[in-house]
Design a protein around this motif. Structure first.
Motif, PDB file in Angstrom:
ATOM      1  N   PRO A  34       0.791  -1.234   0.000  1.00 17.01           N
ATOM      2  CA  PRO A  34       0.000   0.000   0.000  1.00 17.01           C
ATOM      3  C   PRO A  34       0.822   1.282   0.000  1.00 17.01           C
ATOM      4  O   PRO A  34       0.261   2.363  -0.155  1.00 17.01           O
ATOM      5  N   THR A  35       2.150   1.193   0.147  1.00 11.37           N
ATOM      6  CA  THR A  35       2.967   2.396   0.290  1.00 11.37           C
ATOM      7  C   THR A  35       2.806   3.384  -0.869  1.00 11.37           C
ATOM      8  O   THR A  35       2.679   4.597  -0.627  1.00 11.37           O
ATOM      9  N   PRO A  36       2.804   2.948  -2.141  1.00 13.99           N
ATOM     10  CA  PRO A  36       2.593   3.929  -3.218  1.00 13.99           C
ATOM     11  C   PRO A  36       1.265   4.658  -3.099  1.00 13.99           C
ATOM     12  O   PRO A  36       1.175   5.852  -3.418  1.00 13.99           O
ATOM     13  N   LEU A  37       0.240   3.980  -2.622  1.00 17.31           N
ATOM     14  CA  LEU A  37      -1.068   4.612  -2.456  1.00 17.31           C
ATOM     15  C   LEU A  37      -1.037   5.574  -1.272  1.00 17.31           C
ATOM     16  O   LEU A  37      -1.610   6.670  -1.334  1.00 17.31           O
ATOM     17  N   ASN A  38      -0.351   5.177  -0.205  1.00 13.51           N
ATOM     18  CA  ASN A  38      -0.184   6.073   0.944  1.00 13.51           C
ATOM     19  C   ASN A  38       0.550   7.347   0.533  1.00 13.51           C
ATOM     20  O   ASN A  38       0.195   8.447   0.969  1.00 13.51           O
ATOM     21  N   ASP A  39       1.562   7.199  -0.330  1.00 11.16           N
ATOM     22  CA  ASP A  39       2.336   8.359  -0.776  1.00 11.16           C
ATOM     23  C   ASP A  39       1.466   9.318  -1.590  1.00 11.16           C
ATOM     24  O   ASP A  39       1.577  10.544  -1.454  1.00 11.16           O
ATOM     25  N   LEU A  40       0.610   8.757  -2.444  1.00 11.92           N
ATOM     26  CA  LEU A  40      -0.306   9.602  -3.220  1.00 11.92           C
ATOM     27  C   LEU A  40      -1.228  10.385  -2.292  1.00 11.92           C
ATOM     28  O   LEU A  40      -1.481  11.580  -2.498  1.00 11.92           O
ATOM     29  N   CYS A  41      -1.728   9.698  -1.267  1.00  6.22           N
ATOM     30  CA  CYS A  41      -2.621  10.358  -0.309  1.00  6.22           C
ATOM     31  C   CYS A  41      -1.885  11.451   0.464  1.00  6.22           C
ATOM     32  O   CYS A  41      -2.420  12.548   0.667  1.00  6.22           O
ATOM     33  N   SER A  42      -0.670  11.154   0.892  1.00  5.17           N
ATOM     34  CA  SER A  42       0.109  12.151   1.643  1.00  5.17           C
ATOM     35  C   SER A  42       0.358  13.395   0.803  1.00  5.17           C
ATOM     36  O   SER A  42       0.263  14.523   1.299  1.00  5.17           O
ATOM     37  N   ALA A  43       0.666  13.196  -0.488  1.00  6.59           N
ATOM     38  CA  ALA A  43       0.915  14.330  -1.366  1.00  6.59           C
ATOM     39  C   ALA A  43      -0.333  15.192  -1.532  1.00  6.59           C
ATOM     40  O   ALA A  43      -0.238  16.408  -1.720  1.00  6.59           O
ATOM     41  N   ALA A  44      -1.506  14.556  -1.432  1.00  4.08           N
ATOM     42  CA  ALA A  44      -2.770  15.290  -1.552  1.00  4.08           C
ATOM     43  C   ALA A  44      -3.301  15.760  -0.204  1.00  4.08           C
ATOM     44  O   ALA A  44      -4.398  16.312  -0.128  1.00  4.08           O
ATOM     45  N   ASN A  45      -2.527  15.500   0.862  1.00  6.66           N
ATOM     46  CA  ASN A  45      -2.932  15.876   2.226  1.00  6.66           C
ATOM     47  C   ASN A  45      -4.248  15.201   2.622  1.00  6.66           C
ATOM     48  O   ASN A  45      -5.107  15.802   3.283  1.00  6.66           O
ATOM     49  N   VAL A  46      -4.399  13.951   2.204  1.00  5.48           N
ATOM     50  CA  VAL A  46      -5.589  13.161   2.534  1.00  5.48           C
ATOM     51  C   VAL A  46      -5.155  12.000   3.432  1.00  5.48           C
ATOM     52  O   VAL A  46      -4.256  11.232   3.055  1.00  5.48           O
ATOM     53  N   PRO A  47      -5.749  11.837   4.610  1.00  9.06           N
ATOM     54  CA  PRO A  47      -5.356  10.728   5.476  1.00  9.06           C
ATOM     55  C   PRO A  47      -5.731   9.377   4.871  1.00  9.06           C
ATOM     56  O   PRO A  47      -6.806   9.231   4.280  1.00  9.06           O
ATOM     57  N   SER A  48      -4.823   8.415   5.002  1.00 11.63           N
ATOM     58  CA  SER A  48      -5.106   7.049   4.543  1.00 11.63           C
ATOM     59  C   SER A  48      -4.812   6.078   5.672  1.00 11.63           C
ATOM     60  O   SER A  48      -3.932   6.314   6.502  1.00 11.63           O
ATOM     61  N   ILE A  49      -5.556   4.984   5.678  1.00 11.40           N
ATOM     62  CA  ILE A  49      -5.379   3.922   6.674  1.00 11.40           C
ATOM     63  C   ILE A  49      -5.309   2.603   5.933  1.00 11.40           C
ATOM     64  O   ILE A  49      -6.136   2.323   5.058  1.00 11.40           O
ATOM     65  N   ASN A  50      -4.321   1.769   6.273  1.00  8.49           N
ATOM     66  CA  ASN A  50      -4.205   0.445   5.676  1.00  8.49           C
ATOM     67  C   ASN A  50      -4.987  -0.565   6.514  1.00  8.49           C
ATOM     68  O   ASN A  50      -4.812  -0.622   7.740  1.00  8.49           O
ATOM     69  N   LEU A  51      -5.814  -1.351   5.849  1.00 10.53           N
ATOM     70  CA  LEU A  51      -6.596  -2.382   6.524  1.00 10.53           C
ATOM     71  C   LEU A  51      -6.207  -3.756   5.992  1.00 10.53           C
ATOM     72  O   LEU A  51      -5.890  -3.909   4.810  1.00 10.53           O
ATOM     73  N   ASP A  52      -6.254  -4.757   6.858  1.00 14.66           N
ATOM     74  CA  ASP A  52      -6.010  -6.167   6.515  1.00 14.66           C
ATOM     75  C   ASP A  52      -4.536  -6.454   6.281  1.00 14.66           C
ATOM     76  O   ASP A  52      -3.995  -7.392   6.861  1.00 14.66           O
ATOM     77  N   LEU A  53      -3.866  -5.678   5.424  1.00 17.88           N
ATOM     78  CA  LEU A  53      -2.429  -5.820   5.209  1.00 17.88           C
ATOM     79  C   LEU A  53      -1.764  -4.492   5.548  1.00 17.88           C
ATOM     80  O   LEU A  53      -2.195  -3.442   5.061  1.00 17.88           O
ATOM     81  N   PRO A  54      -0.695  -4.498   6.356  1.00 17.93           N
ATOM     82  CA  PRO A  54      -0.094  -3.241   6.812  1.00 17.93           C
ATOM     83  C   PRO A  54       0.880  -2.661   5.798  1.00 17.93           C
ATOM     84  O   PRO A  54       1.286  -3.323   4.839  1.00 17.93           O
ATOM     85  N   GLY A  55       1.254  -1.394   6.019  1.00 10.63           N
ATOM     86  CA  GLY A  55       2.267  -0.738   5.200  1.00 10.63           C
ATOM     87  C   GLY A  55       2.994   0.304   6.022  1.00 10.63           C
ATOM     88  O   GLY A  55       2.529   0.707   7.096  1.00 10.63           O
ATOM     89  N   ASP A  56       4.136   0.760   5.506  1.00 11.85           N
ATOM     90  CA  ASP A  56       4.971   1.707   6.242  1.00 11.85           C
ATOM     91  C   ASP A  56       4.558   3.160   6.032  1.00 11.85           C
ATOM     92  O   ASP A  56       5.031   4.046   6.743  1.00 11.85           O
ATOM     93  N   GLY A  57       3.685   3.425   5.047  1.00  9.62           N
ATOM     94  CA  GLY A  57       3.380   4.798   4.705  1.00  9.62           C
ATOM     95  C   GLY A  57       2.202   5.407   5.416  1.00  9.62           C
ATOM     96  O   GLY A  57       1.865   6.574   5.184  1.00  9.62           O
ATOM     97  N   ALA A  58       1.543   4.644   6.290  1.00 10.57           N
ATOM     98  CA  ALA A  58       0.350   5.141   6.984  1.00 10.57           C
ATOM     99  C   ALA A  58       0.055   4.208   8.155  1.00 10.57           C
ATOM    100  O   ALA A  58       0.604   3.104   8.240  1.00 10.57           O
ATOM    101  N   PRO A  59      -0.810   4.627   9.068  1.00  8.15           N
ATOM    102  CA  PRO A  59      -1.223   3.706  10.137  1.00  8.15           C
ATOM    103  C   PRO A  59      -1.936   2.489   9.545  1.00  8.15           C
ATOM    104  O   PRO A  59      -2.529   2.572   8.455  1.00  8.15           O
ATOM    105  N   SER A  60      -1.882   1.377  10.251  1.00  8.44           N
ATOM    106  CA  SER A  60      -2.498   0.138   9.765  1.00  8.44           C
ATOM    107  C   SER A  60      -3.348  -0.490  10.864  1.00  8.44           C
ATOM    108  O   SER A  60      -2.955  -0.509  12.041  1.00  8.44           O
TER     109      SER A  60
END
Length: 351
Positions: free
Chosen positions: A138-164
């Protein structure tokens, strides 16, 4: 000018003059239609701020836009084919609406290119948050969200770019494996035939379930067989093939089977349908997933249920804290199927 006559109400002409915009642009912004006509958000916010200062009665839709609020909440997930992901989607929709948000859920079929494309589209529609479920990276998707200043949360499978927020796969697997081991021992069968079947090697959920499987054996001073773990994927057809090969080798089904997903359990049911009825009686089955129809299967089966209500609640709680530096991992406990049945039945009566 409105300022030279305090008794006169401000008009869109006053706002247009103050902001250097056309009256049509001001009208579209005040009516909340600026995004549709590709008016820049910076321009829209400037017009809305000017309208506020002049005391113009901006409608509620436009007022929300000024705060960069769309009222949309997004979720991406692999598919709706099993009860877990369908349950995540439904619970997300319910909890989003309870918070005054309009939910958008999109299936991506585990295709990384589709995941990125869908995320970009949802961000272009200015979703206020994005839940990313079942994405292996999910990290590439988390990065897109961060660039847009939109909070993202990873569910079911974790990632380093957002809370999980994920199921506690390891403890859950240890619990259900322990149940199956005790059943095998009570029947006088060897635990050496206990098999964990399904999942994908090097994927977080599968690796945690493998660890839990081994934990259950270790806690009892036992060791699983060398071929006890087979990562055959999540499809029913793959599970069916793997079981057919094992049955041919043994001359019968293994005594104990822990299926790594409900789709793998479907493969087991397909496989069992090819066997004489008496062959089913020797098998003890578990599944790391839940479906109420499993209660009607003609063999011993124990199900482990993931708590989708808790997963979604925890995810919304993280979003509401608004901590952009948060990279926490929250583990949500599982429960054996029967632990959740009464609550589910109560919900059905309430609907």
């Amino acid at each position: 000018m409105a300022g030279s006559n305090p008794g006169r109400k401000s008009t869109i002409y006053d706002i247009a003059e103050k902001t250097g915009s056309s009256t049509s642009t001001v009208s579209m912004v005040l009516n909340g239609n600026w995004a549709r006509y590709r008016i820049k958000e910076e321009t829209a916010n400037r017009i809305l701020e000017c309208a506020r200062q002049l005391g113009y009665n901006v409608n509620m839709k436009a007022r929300g836009l000024r705060l960069s609020r769309s009222g949309l909440a997004g979720m991406v997930l692999p598919h709706y084919r099993n009860r877990f992901f369908a349950g995540l989607a439904q619970t997300f929709e319910d909890q989003a609406r309870n918070r005054g948000l309009c939910p958008i859920v999109v299936g991506t079929q585990r295709d990384p290119a589709v995941e990125v494309s869908v995320t970009e589209t949802l961000l272009s529609q200015r979703v206020e948050l994005l839940f990313i479920a079942g994405v292996r990276n999910p990290t590439p998707l988390n990065d897109l969200c961060s660039a847009a200043n939109v909070p993202s949360i990873n569910l079911d499978l974790p990632g380093d770019g957002a809370p999980s927020v994920v199921t506690d796969h390891r403890k859950g697997a240890a619990e259900i494996t322990g149940v199956l081991i005790e059943k095998l021992l009570a029947r006088g069968h060897s635990t050496g035939e206990m098999v964990l079947l399904g999942g994908v090697a090097n994927e977080y959920a599968t690796e945690m379930r493998i660890a839990g499987f081994r934990d259950a054996f270790k806690a009892r001073g036992l060791t699983p067989a060398n071929d006890a773990i087979e990562c055959s994927g999540y499809s029913a057809a793959a599970a069916n093939r793997a079981l057919t090969i094992r049955c041919q080798r043994l001359g019968r089904p293994p005594f104990g089977l822990l299926m790594n997903s409900i789709t793998a359990l479907e493969g087991l049911v397909q496989f069992m349908a090819t066997l004489p009825h008496d062959a089913w009686k020797t098998v003890v089955v578990g599944c790391f997933d839940w479906d109420p129809f499993a209660a009607y299967l003609p063999f011993d089966v124990t199900l482990l249920r993931q708590d989708v209500d808790k997963i979604i609640s925890e995810a919304f709680a993280i979003v509401e804290k608004r901590d952009s530096a948060d990279r926490s991992l929250i583990l949500v406990p599982t429960g054996l199927g029967k632990m959740f049945e009464e609550a589910e039945q109560t919900k059905e009566f309430d609907r």
